[in-house]
Scaffold this active site. Structure first.
Site, PDB file in Angstrom:
ATOM      1  N   ASP A  57      -5.731   8.315  12.037  1.00  0.00           N
ATOM      2  CA  ASP A  57      -5.171   7.063  11.538  1.00  0.00           C
ATOM      3  C   ASP A  57      -3.698   7.261  11.265  1.00  0.00           C
ATOM      4  O   ASP A  57      -3.301   8.294  10.736  1.00  0.00           O
ATOM      5  CB  ASP A  57      -5.880   6.664  10.229  1.00  0.00           C
ATOM      6  CG  ASP A  57      -7.109   5.841  10.514  1.00  0.00           C
ATOM      7  OD1 ASP A  57      -7.086   5.121  11.525  1.00  0.00           O
ATOM      8  OD2 ASP A  57      -8.083   5.930   9.738  1.00  0.00           O
ATOM      9  N   ASP A  72       9.758  -5.643  -8.489  1.00  0.00           N
ATOM     10  CA  ASP A  72       8.699  -5.431  -7.496  1.00  0.00           C
ATOM     11  C   ASP A  72       8.247  -3.976  -7.564  1.00  0.00           C
ATOM     12  O   ASP A  72       8.997  -3.063  -7.240  1.00  0.00           O
ATOM     13  CB  ASP A  72       9.272  -5.776  -6.111  1.00  0.00           C
ATOM     14  CG  ASP A  72       8.264  -5.561  -5.013  1.00  0.00           C
ATOM     15  OD1 ASP A  72       7.120  -5.178  -5.317  1.00  0.00           O
ATOM     16  OD2 ASP A  72       8.622  -5.777  -3.839  1.00  0.00           O
TER      17      ASP A  72
END
Lengths: 690, 602
Positions: free
Chosen positions: A315, A352
């Site tokens: 992956d 954020d």
């Protein structure tokens, strides 16, 4: 993480003590029968013991002292082999014991239906069966393996993984599996029981590390056959010497036919006892090393397959790249200063907390020394990212700052009645084509520019792929990215191939196609939709953090949930085979020197000229034979550390590895016993033992 | 080594390679069913035979069917040859009126020829009628090597085909081997031998009155042909006078050609290729030696062509060639060096030219027309292959010189070995070598892309195990019973004779340390058993390996796969063969040739 599973010292005193006791317990015949090579030694020991008794009674074929010495060392040979096996098993058992502490028979809250509202009945956890539903509350031990159907909770899985930080488990998604023996720290869960007692993950793990359910792997069986065949040949070689030497005595008119004691000694020296004695400990130790690395294999077969793997499906996220993208550059829109873009982007990201957001703050500081600001002083209000708007930002007096993906910002600008300038569109394309992710920053109704988010390829990963390539293993990166992005990252990371826009279906078909070419495929996965691919792959490593379905489909579970672990698994698989091969070669090469010790000793009375074969210059025929037998027994002890630790493994091409190992274990196996036997002979002479 | 020796060995090797290379390519075409040139002439014959025998050449067999066909065919061959010998007295082409062959000897000979061993417990010229020689023994000389090729072809197909049970058609492989390969080659060689002086006739033995009647001691034999011994165990003799000489004749050249080409070795005469009618000149000797190795070497090139990787054939050639070359040189050295005890007595054993010309070295049991080098070369070649024809008496070699042929046999007849059987034996050794090597590089072993798993290992173990088993147990049985009295010399040398005999029979070589009187019930029966098991207990597991391999996929080659054509692999393969050979026979050899050799050094 895995550093917590500290490698046990090779000779842990309590383990050694237990192993010594076990090596005597293993003298039971049914135990010895399992290993054909060592069984013949066992029979030889009994035979020489009987001959010793006969000699004591006064009808001996040789001096009782000599027979006793041979017999004793044959017994030692058997015991040393037992000890090697017991050591390996002991290490496994120690691991199992610590796992077993996690297995509690607890009270469980059995529910009559799959809901927290259901009626609760308190039962013992041993009565739970597959398909039952249980409610688990904070500080409970989780009574069984299962799938969460309701609830979110933090779980302490340290008993299994060794990782003390709690993990979040929740219904739905890829984090829905819980393991029996772990502990709920907060909240509550409703769990569907996924395994009957005795078949849980923990039970399987204990059985595996204890070696109780250890079945021989195909390769081990093949090697056993070869060793048994060699043993048979040597049995015939030695048995035939009885009439042959009697005939020689008749012809030469002097000397004596070889005694059964000497033949038993010769046979035990020739039979591949070194590898035969260490074979099971090598297998158990291989499994043990895997567990030390934090991987549980469901069978030894899987470990061996890992050594044979030709293709690795990896992956992208987490294995090849760091999990997150990071800001790498600011590309201002026409008429915008780069610093202005950086400043605005930093403002939009201050609140954020995502890794991307933080990386923008870091980049702004690095490039323009823009520091953090007090949001409340700026009267700023933060606009969080939502799935609907797919945009985040900050509202200041007179300033509405937004950042997001190109599509989202396009939509945001369209609402303000403007659109993206062509130059920015060009920048977006440039970033995407080079494998990055463009993040747009807009203020009020105009776009300020693009922040280039980059996938950061893990340090050192390119070198590891190069090593794998040298070993003949192909790496394939699997990613959901578009082909352009995927190609760029693949090139940067140095993988051989990539599968872009991966879906569970095309992942599965890629595996099938590769297997049809005759290759073995390994992959890692965690989600339920990975399960078919994990089951299809020859080596499927499921992440412990993954779903129950994934864990059941794969044949290994990585406790650390670290996809890079696949590389270690391959190395351990190869090392296991290499250790067997190296010791087999060593064992057989040893025979040459033993012949030069025993053959002249056995026949010099018949044909004195055979004394010329005594090139080691061993003192007497008896000391020569005894030295060879002692060497043969001691070499097992000396090689126990190697069998437990495995031979040194380096990721090189097959031809190179073969050459090196042949030199070390082939030529070494040829030379070492000459020195060893001579040394033992000198010691025997010095001690006046013969 | 003398210049003569170097030139002869190099000339032989060069001629061998020059012939076997094109032959290998030709054989590949024959066995792949491609046009090979001769099919224009022989194609109709081939098809006619298929029609007569009801063979469908397109129908392929799985390994069990293939093995069954092979066994039934060979068993039928044994029975027919046995009956032929038993009834030869009443059958035609028996001008010398030879009686029926004794049952145990007939059985031994039938098994011996059908297994490509050609061990001979009889003297051909005084035992076998021309019909038995030509329609019995010679037929087996053709079909037994062809059967060896069949097993090899099945194994090659197992290696190259993927996921199938089909290994080809036994009858087709057998017929093509005989028709396109063995028949044409032996025709050519037989003519060449006739040109060199070998007889080819149905006339009965010629008689010549000798000029001076000679008195001699005739050994007394009992009704079974066994020597009668006196109280000391020495054979008794009676005085006799000789006035005429019987000169045996017969269809010699044709027998001789296929005897060497098919690595058979069963001579027309008792003296085999040292007999001036079988092997009249140094040139015929050279041709015979070429014939022994040309097909085994050619098959290596065929193998490379058929597996689609010429390096595989060449690497096996290098492995076999290097072992043969080293042992051959030792043999020549030992024979040319002569007996060190003689040197100590002041005997000149140096080869010399000119006025004092002499062969030097050990000339006992050697033909003057061949000399030391050609005898040692022939001995090495005939034992490296499973031929077993001899042009000198191995029994008379120096202990070390005699050890070489014996050990070449004991290596399992895989250093070139028999036609077909040598190569399939070596491939099985390669499978074992690959297995050990595969473990050492940490990968499930593969040979030519086929994974080697427990089944293959089991069968390969059988193939490697059986011959030493038979050789050692046979020898042990002989020395433990009255069979030990058959030895012709006392001491370690007598032991060597028995060990050589059983090594030779178990490995289907067929040559003998000639001192042994082998025509007894024990040697006939135990020998027949050893030869039978040594052939078919290897052929059937080899076919099983072929069947198992054919069913597998082919793993693509990569960096991680172990190359099987490199010098490293060749060295490993040679080591495996040598180590197995040395470890199994060293103690026995120590009581025979090694003890004898070391005695000379003292």
């Amino acid at each position: 993480m895995s550093t917590k599973r500290k490698a046990r010292p090779l000779f842990d005193p309590p383990l050694v003590k237990q192993a010594v006791i076990d090596s005597f317990a293993k003298l039971a015949p049914q135990n010895q029968l399992r290993n054909p090579v060592m069984f013949t030694v066992y029979v030889g020991s009994i035979l020489t013991t009987a001959l010793f008794v006969q000699a004591l009674a006064g009808h001996g074929e040789a001096p009782a002292g000599f027979i006793a010495a041979i017999s004793l060392w044959l017994w030692f040979t058997v015991l040393f082999a037992n000890f090697a096996e017991a050591m390996a098993e002991g290490r496994g058992k120690a691991q199992a014991a610590s796992l077993r502490q996690a297995r509690h028979d607890t009270q469980a809250r059995l529910l009559d239906r799959p809901s927290s509202e259901g009626k609760i009945e308190m039962v013992s956890s041993t009565t739970l069966r597959k398909g039952h539903f249980v409610l688990i509350e904070a500080l409970d031990f989780i009574p069984c393996d299962g799938e969460i159907v309701e609830g979110v909770a933090s779980v302490d899985e340290s008993a299994i993984t060794g990782e003390s930080a709690p993990v979040i488990r929740e219904a739905g998604g890829d984090r829905s599996a819980v393991t029996g023996g772990t502990r709920l720290l907060s909240d509550w869960l409703v769990v569907r029981v996924a395994a009957d007692p005795g078949e849980t993950f923990l039970d399987r793990m204990i059985a595996l590390v204890e070696g109780a359910k250890r079945r021989k792997t195909p390769n081990e069986i093949a090697l056993n056959i070869l060793l048994a065949a060699l043993t048979l040949i040597f049995l015939v070689v030695c048995a035939a010497l009885l009439p042959m030497s009697a005939f020689a005595v008749e012809q030469a008119g002097k000397g004596e036919a070889v005694t059964i004691t000497v033949l038993a000694a010769l046979f035990v020296c020739l039979a591949p006892t070194t590898i035969g004695g260490l074979l099971s400990s090598i297998g158990i130790a291989g499994m043990d090393r895997l567990i030390q690395a934090g991987v549980i294999a469901t069978s030894g077969r899987a470990v061996e397959a890992a050594g044979d793997v030709d293709v690795l499906l990896l992956d992208k996220t987490g294995t090849i790249t760091l999990g997150n993208r990071q800001a790498d550059a600011f590309l201002p829109a026409p008429g915008v200063d780069e610093k202005e873009l950086a400043d605005t982007a930093q403002l939009a990201s201050l609140a954020d907390e995502t890794p991307e957001g933080r990386s923008i703050v870091v980049l702004a500081k690095e490039r323009f020394d823009i520091r953090g600001r007090d949001m409340s002083a700026l009267e700023a209000s933060f606009v969080p990212f939502t799935a609907q708007t797919r945009i985040s930002g900050v509202n200041l007096p007179q300033r509405v700052i937004r950042k997001g993906a190109p599509d989202a910002i396009r939509k945001f600008l369209a609402e303000q009645g403007t659109q993206l300038p062509a130059e920015v569109e060009q920048d977006i394309r440039t970033v995407a084509e080079s494998g990055g992710t463009p993040l747009l920053v807009a203020q009020n109704n105009r776009v300020l520019g693009v922040v280039w988010l980059k996938d950061i390829v893990k340090g050192g990963i390119k070198e590891r792929f190069a090593e794998l390539r040298a070993m003949g293993i192909k790496t394939v990166m699997v990613t959901g990215d578009n082909p352009l992005t995927a190609a760029a990252i693949a090139a940067e990371a140095g993988v051989d191939d990539f599968l872009a826009e991966a879906t569970p279906e095309n992942k599965l078909s890629l595996i099938r196609k590769t297997q049809a070419e005759g290759r073995l495929v390994a992959m890692t996965g965690d989600g339920t939709n990975d399960a078919p691919a994990l089951a299809q792959a020859d080596v499927g490593v499921a992440m412990n953090s993954g779903t129950q379905a994934a864990k059941e489909a794969g044949n290994m579970v990585d406790l650390d949930s670290n996809p890079t672990k696949l590389l270690e698994v391959v190395a351990i698989g190869k090392q296991l085979l290499m250790t067997r091969g190296a010791l087999t070669t060593f064992s057989i090469s040893n025979d040459v020197a033993k012949y030069f010790a025993i053959v002249p000793a056995a026949f010099v009375g018949i044909y004195p000229q055979l004394g010329l074969l005594n090139i080691m210059g061993l003192a007497t025929p008896q000391s020569a034979i005894l030295s060879a037998v002692i060497f043969n027994a001691l070499v097992i002890v000396f090689l126990i550390p190697l069998s437990l630790r495995g031979v040194r493994y380096r990721p090189l091409g097959a031809a190179r590895v073969l050459r090196d190992n042949l030199l070390i274990y082939g030529l070494g196996g040829l030379a070492v016993p000459f020195a060893g036997i001579k040394l033992i002979d000198m010691l025997l002479v010095a001690a006046k033992l013969s | 080594m003398t210049t003569n020796a170097i030139i002869q060995i190099i000339a032989y090797m060069a001629a061998l390679l020059a012939l076997s290379w094109p032959l290998g390519a030709y054989m590949a075409r024959v066995f792949e069913g491609k046009p090979c040139g001769l099919n224009r002439v022989l194609g109709p014959v081939e098809r006619l035979i298929y029609r007569i025998c009801g063979i469908d050449p397109e129908r392929e067999m799985d390994w069990k069917t293939y093995a069954l066909a092979l066994l039934v065919f060979s068993a039928a061959g044994i029975v027919l040859l046995y009956l032929q010998q038993r009834f030869q007295a009443v059958l035609p082409l028996n001008p010398d009126g030879l009686p029926a062959v004794a049952p145990d000897l007939a059985l031994n000979t039938a098994v011996s020829f059908s297994t490509n061993t050609n061990w001979q417990n009889y003297a051909g010229e005084s035992t076998m009628s021309y019909l038995t020689q030509m329609m019995g023994l010679a037929v087996h000389n053709f079909i037994s090597p062809a059967v060896g090729i069949c097993v090899l072809l099945a194994l090659i197909r197992g290696l190259t085909r993927r996921q199938t049970a089909n290994l080809g058609n036994f009858w087709v492989d057998l017929l093509r081997g005989v028709l396109y390969l063995l028949l044409p080659l032996s025709c050519v060689l037989a003519l060449a031998l006739v040109w060199q002086g070998a007889p080819q006739t149905f006339a009965k033995a010629a008689k010549a009155t000798i000029l001076e009647p000679a008195a001699y001691d005739n050994p007394v034999t009992d009704a079974d042909g066994q020597p009668v011994k006196d109280a000391d165990g020495k054979p008794t003799t009676e005085p006799a006078t000789m006035t005429e000489q019987v000169i045996s004749l017969g269809p010699v050249a044709s027998q001789q050609a296929i005897m060497t080409l098919g690595t058979n070795g069963g001579g027309f005469f008792n003296a085999n290729a040292s007999h001036p009618f079988e092997n009249p000149t140094p040139l015929s000797n050279f041709l015979n030696m070429l014939a022994i190795l040309v097909i085994p070497v050619g098959l290596l090139f065929t193998y490379g062509a058929m597996v689609g990787d010429k390096r595989q054939g060449r690497s096996l050639l290098a492995a076999m060639g290097s072992v043969l070359l080293v042992l051959l040189v030792v043999c020549v050295f030992a024979e040319q060096g002569g007996n060190p005890q003689f040197t100590a007595l002041g005997v000149d054993q140096q080869a010399a030219e000119g006025a004092a010309a002499q062969a030097g070295g050990n000339m006992e049991g050697k033909e003057a027309r061949f000399g030391v080098v050609d005898s040692a070369l022939f001995a090495s070649v005939t034992t490296a292959t499973s031929c077993g024809a001899v042009n000198s008496m191995h029994d008379s070699f120096t202990p070390l010189g005699g050890l070489i042929p014996m050990w070449l046999i004991q290596l399992g007849e895989v250093i070139f070995g028999g036609v077909g059987s040598g190569l399939y034996g070596m491939i099985v050794f390669a499978i074992v070598a690959v297995f050990v090597a595969g473990l050492m590089v940490g990968r499930t072993p593969e040979y030519l892309g086929k994974k080697i798993e427990p089944f293959e290992t089991k069968m390969a173990s059988l193939v490697i195990l059986i011959p030493p088993f038979l050789a050692l147990l046979g020898t042990a049985a002989a020395v433990a019973t009255q069979a030990k009295t058959a030895i012709g010399n006392p001491g370690a040398h007598g032991f060597s004779e028995i060990l050589y005999a059983f090594s030779s029979m178990a490995n289907n070589n067929g040559s003998a340390f000639a001192g042994l009187s082998g025509n007894t019930l024990f040697y006939n029966l135990v020998g027949a058993l050893a030869m039978f098991a040594g052939r078919f207990w290897l052929a059937v597991p080899t076919l099983a390996i072929a069947g198992s391999l054919a069913a597998k996929k082919i793993v693509p080659q990569g960096e991680g796969t172990l190359p099987t054509h490199t010098p490293l692999f060749i060295a490993l393969l040679v080591s495996v063969v040598a180590v197995v050979g040395a470890l199994t026979f060293f103690p026995a050899l120590a009581l025979g040739p090694i003890a004898e050799h070391l005695a000379l050094l003292r």
